[in-house]
Motif scaffolding. Structure first.
Motif, PDB file in Angstrom:
ATOM      1  N   UNK A  27      42.759 -32.433  48.386  1.00  0.00           N
ATOM      2  CA  UNK A  27      41.647 -31.507  48.495  1.00  0.00           C
ATOM      3  C   UNK A  27      42.136 -30.088  48.764  1.00  0.00           C
ATOM      4  N   UNK A  28      43.437 -29.956  48.938  1.00  0.00           N
ATOM      5  CA  UNK A  28      44.062 -28.657  49.187  1.00  0.00           C
ATOM      6  C   UNK A  28      45.449 -28.675  48.589  1.00  0.00           C
ATOM      7  N   UNK A  29      45.805 -27.610  47.897  1.00  0.00           N
ATOM      8  CA  UNK A  29      47.133 -27.512  47.298  1.00  0.00           C
ATOM      9  C   UNK A  29      48.166 -27.298  48.393  1.00  0.00           C
ATOM     10  N   UNK A  30      49.286 -28.028  48.314  1.00  0.00           N
ATOM     11  CA  UNK A  30      50.344 -27.894  49.308  1.00  0.00           C
ATOM     12  C   UNK A  30      50.797 -26.443  49.412  1.00  0.00           C
ATOM     13  N   UNK A  31      51.012 -25.998  50.654  1.00  0.00           N
ATOM     14  CA  UNK A  31      51.463 -24.640  50.959  1.00  0.00           C
ATOM     15  C   UNK A  31      50.431 -23.571  50.586  1.00  0.00           C
ATOM     16  N   UNK A  32      49.200 -23.991  50.337  1.00  0.00           N
ATOM     17  CA  UNK A  32      48.152 -23.022  50.028  1.00  0.00           C
ATOM     18  C   UNK A  32      47.814 -22.192  51.262  1.00  0.00           C
ATOM     19  N   UNK A  33      47.539 -20.922  51.045  1.00  0.00           N
ATOM     20  CA  UNK A  33      47.142 -20.031  52.128  1.00  0.00           C
ATOM     21  C   UNK A  33      45.629 -19.833  52.167  1.00  0.00           C
ATOM     22  N   UNK A  34      44.908 -20.614  51.359  1.00  0.00           N
ATOM     23  CA  UNK A  34      43.455 -20.503  51.334  1.00  0.00           C
ATOM     24  C   UNK A  34      42.863 -20.943  52.669  1.00  0.00           C
ATOM     25  N   UNK A  35      41.659 -20.441  52.973  1.00  0.00           N
ATOM     26  CA  UNK A  35      40.964 -20.859  54.178  1.00  0.00           C
ATOM     27  C   UNK A  35      40.665 -22.351  54.115  1.00  0.00           C
ATOM     28  N   UNK A  36      40.668 -22.981  55.275  1.00  0.00           N
ATOM     29  CA  UNK A  36      40.272 -24.378  55.367  1.00  0.00           C
ATOM     30  C   UNK A  36      38.745 -24.456  55.433  1.00  0.00           C
ATOM     31  N   UNK A  37      38.192 -25.599  55.023  1.00  0.00           N
ATOM     32  CA  UNK A  37      36.749 -25.780  55.093  1.00  0.00           C
ATOM     33  C   UNK A  37      36.427 -27.255  55.257  1.00  0.00           C
ATOM     34  N   UNK A  38      35.139 -27.560  55.271  1.00  0.00           N
ATOM     35  CA  UNK A  38      34.703 -28.954  55.289  1.00  0.00           C
ATOM     36  C   UNK A  38      34.325 -29.336  53.868  1.00  0.00           C
ATOM     37  N   UNK A  39      34.918 -30.390  53.312  1.00  0.00           N
ATOM     38  CA  UNK A  39      34.594 -30.791  51.936  1.00  0.00           C
ATOM     39  C   UNK A  39      33.087 -30.925  51.743  1.00  0.00           C
ATOM     40  N   UNK A  40      32.578 -30.289  50.698  1.00  0.00           N
ATOM     41  CA  UNK A  40      31.159 -30.320  50.407  1.00  0.00           C
ATOM     42  C   UNK A  40      30.401 -29.144  50.982  1.00  0.00           C
ATOM     43  N   UNK A  41      31.014 -28.428  51.931  1.00  0.00           N
ATOM     44  CA  UNK A  41      30.362 -27.270  52.552  1.00  0.00           C
ATOM     45  C   UNK A  41      31.247 -26.030  52.433  1.00  0.00           C
ATOM     46  N   UNK A  42      31.954 -25.939  51.308  1.00  0.00           N
ATOM     47  CA  UNK A  42      32.928 -24.863  51.142  1.00  0.00           C
ATOM     48  C   UNK A  42      32.314 -23.472  51.257  1.00  0.00           C
ATOM     49  N   UNK A  43      31.062 -23.310  50.847  1.00  0.00           N
ATOM     50  CA  UNK A  43      30.427 -21.993  50.876  1.00  0.00           C
ATOM     51  C   UNK A  43      29.726 -21.694  52.189  1.00  0.00           C
ATOM     52  N   UNK A  44      29.687 -22.678  53.081  1.00  0.00           N
ATOM     53  CA  UNK A  44      28.908 -22.518  54.302  1.00  0.00           C
ATOM     54  C   UNK A  44      29.735 -22.574  55.576  1.00  0.00           C
ATOM     55  N   UNK A  45      30.916 -23.178  55.496  1.00  0.00           N
ATOM     56  CA  UNK A  45      31.730 -23.404  56.694  1.00  0.00           C
ATOM     57  C   UNK A  45      33.172 -23.003  56.427  1.00  0.00           C
ATOM     58  N   UNK A  46      33.799 -22.336  57.398  1.00  0.00           N
ATOM     59  CA  UNK A  46      35.219 -22.031  57.326  1.00  0.00           C
ATOM     60  C   UNK A  46      35.881 -22.526  58.611  1.00  0.00           C
ATOM     61  N   UNK A  47      36.993 -23.216  58.473  1.00  0.00           N
ATOM     62  CA  UNK A  47      37.755 -23.725  59.613  1.00  0.00           C
ATOM     63  C   UNK A  47      38.895 -22.750  59.886  1.00  0.00           C
ATOM     64  N   UNK A  48      38.936 -22.198  61.106  1.00  0.00           N
ATOM     65  CA  UNK A  48      39.904 -21.146  61.432  1.00  0.00           C
ATOM     66  C   UNK A  48      40.804 -21.596  62.581  1.00  0.00           C
ATOM     67  N   UNK A  49      42.038 -21.984  62.294  1.00  0.00           N
ATOM     68  CA  UNK A  49      42.993 -22.282  63.377  1.00  0.00           C
ATOM     69  C   UNK A  49      43.373 -20.990  64.096  1.00  0.00           C
ATOM     70  N   UNK A  50      43.490 -21.045  65.413  1.00  0.00           N
ATOM     71  CA  UNK A  50      43.834 -19.840  66.166  1.00  0.00           C
ATOM     72  C   UNK A  50      44.678 -20.185  67.385  1.00  0.00           C
TER      73      UNK A  50
END
Length: 335
Positions: free
Chosen positions: A209-232
């Motif tokens: 569901x994510x390309x290895x070494x991708x720098x794209x934001x993380x999200x919840x599958x199915x809610x890509x336009x509504x939720x962003x997962x931000x590690x901090x």
């Protein structure tokens, strides 16, 4: 060894906006809505919140709308860091550093900037931690300047415990516990400790569901336009997840250089020669609506599978984000 590096003292003049850029670009603050206040000084401010509400009625009848304007207090603080270096101690750092001046080679690393960025790195890490874990009652010096996002969310926000399932399950539980009205503010952020983010990225990669070494934001599958997962790193050591709309977090600052600055000063006195490092910045941070937030307490010892994801997740495919944002925010100096 005499190391009177006068160029250290000259560096602030060559990079006058360095602190302003670093504080914003290299910390979690770059994910929040920023409000620059020209001429602002440390002290209490009020965020004015316009929350329009529609109330339909038949024509020729009195209007029954109950839109309202409320105020939220936010404290803007000036904070600093500093260090005194014995000349000989700094000499050892310079002898051991990988950066050297090399005549005629433009690619040679800047010794002054290497030392300065090393100092700023620890300052910025402390800023991230203070943003989330700040608590005026804390005995930890780096946290007791003001109340951070977790302390603010504890006031009126929802708090749940994730003591089974996976990190993914904990994030979904936090999202589902968020008040429905909060979704009108747009994209919901799920802030997690960096370790949780790494495990979740691994799970998404394993499921392709994510390309290895991708720098794209993380999200919840199915809610890509509504939720962003931000590690901090701001949540490091907490085992907590914070869920709130991104627009629900306001970052107030003044970009004037005299309030966001650093300095190297070489001092000679009877006790010896030494260098003084100073850095300071100014900002305030607040949740617009405390109750539009959820804290998830995670017990990592009882998670059945820390990286499991339900591959059969079912979604409606309908975005929860409205066409426009109705809640508006403005800021004034508190009298």
């Amino acid at each position: 060894m005499a190391i009177n590096i006068r160029s250290l003292e000259e560096l602030p003049g060559l990079s006058p906006d360095l602190v302003t850029r670093k504080v914003y670009e290299d910390t979690i603050l770059n994910r929040f809505g920023i409000e620059v206040m020209e001429g602002a000084t440390p002290g209490p401010y009020r965020i004015r919140i316009f929350d329009p509400v529609a109330h339909l009625s038949k024509c020729c009848q009195p209007y029954n709308g109950d839109s309202n304007i409320t105020e939220k207090d936010v404290e803007v603080i000036c904070f600093k860091d500093g260090q005194t270096y014995c000349e000989e101690d700094l000499a050892r750092v310079i002898r051991n550093t990988d950066f050297r001046f090399t005549a005629g080679k433009e690619s040679a690393g800047s010794l002054e900037m290497a030392i300065t960025e090393g100092q700023l790195a620890t300052f910025l890490e402390a800023v991230d931690k203070m943003v989330f874990q700040g608590d005026k009652t804390s005995v930890e010096p780096n946290l007791n300047l003001y109340d951070g996002l977790l302390k603010q969310a504890e006031a009126d926000g929802c708090r749940i415990t994730a003591d089974s399932g996976s990190i993914y399950d904990a994030m979904v539980a936090g999202f589902l516990a968020l008040p429905e009205d909060a979704l009108k503010m747009g994209t919901v952020a799920i802030f997690v400790p960096e370790r949780y983010g790494a495990l979740y990225r691994l799970a998404l990669t394993r499921l392709r569901l994510l390309i290895a070494n991708s720098q794209d934001d993380l999200n919840l599958p199915g809610l890509e336009n509504d939720v962003v997962v931000i590690p901090t790193r701001g949540l490091t050591g907490t085992n907590k997840i914070l869920v709130t709309p991104l627009r629900n977090i306001r970052y107030l600052t003044n970009k004037k250089q005299d309030l966001n600055t650093f300095q190297w000063k070489y001092v000679v006195d009877k006790d010896g020669d030494y260098y003084i490092w100073r850095v300071k910045s100014i900002y305030g941070i607040t949740l617009v609506f405390d109750d539009w937030s959820v804290i998830v307490d995670v017990d990592p010892c009882v998670l059945t599978n820390p990286i499991a994801i339900d591959v059969n997740i079912v979604t409606t495919g309908v975005s929860t984000q409205p066409a426009s944002l109705s809640t508006k925010v403005s800021t004034t100096k508190k009298s």
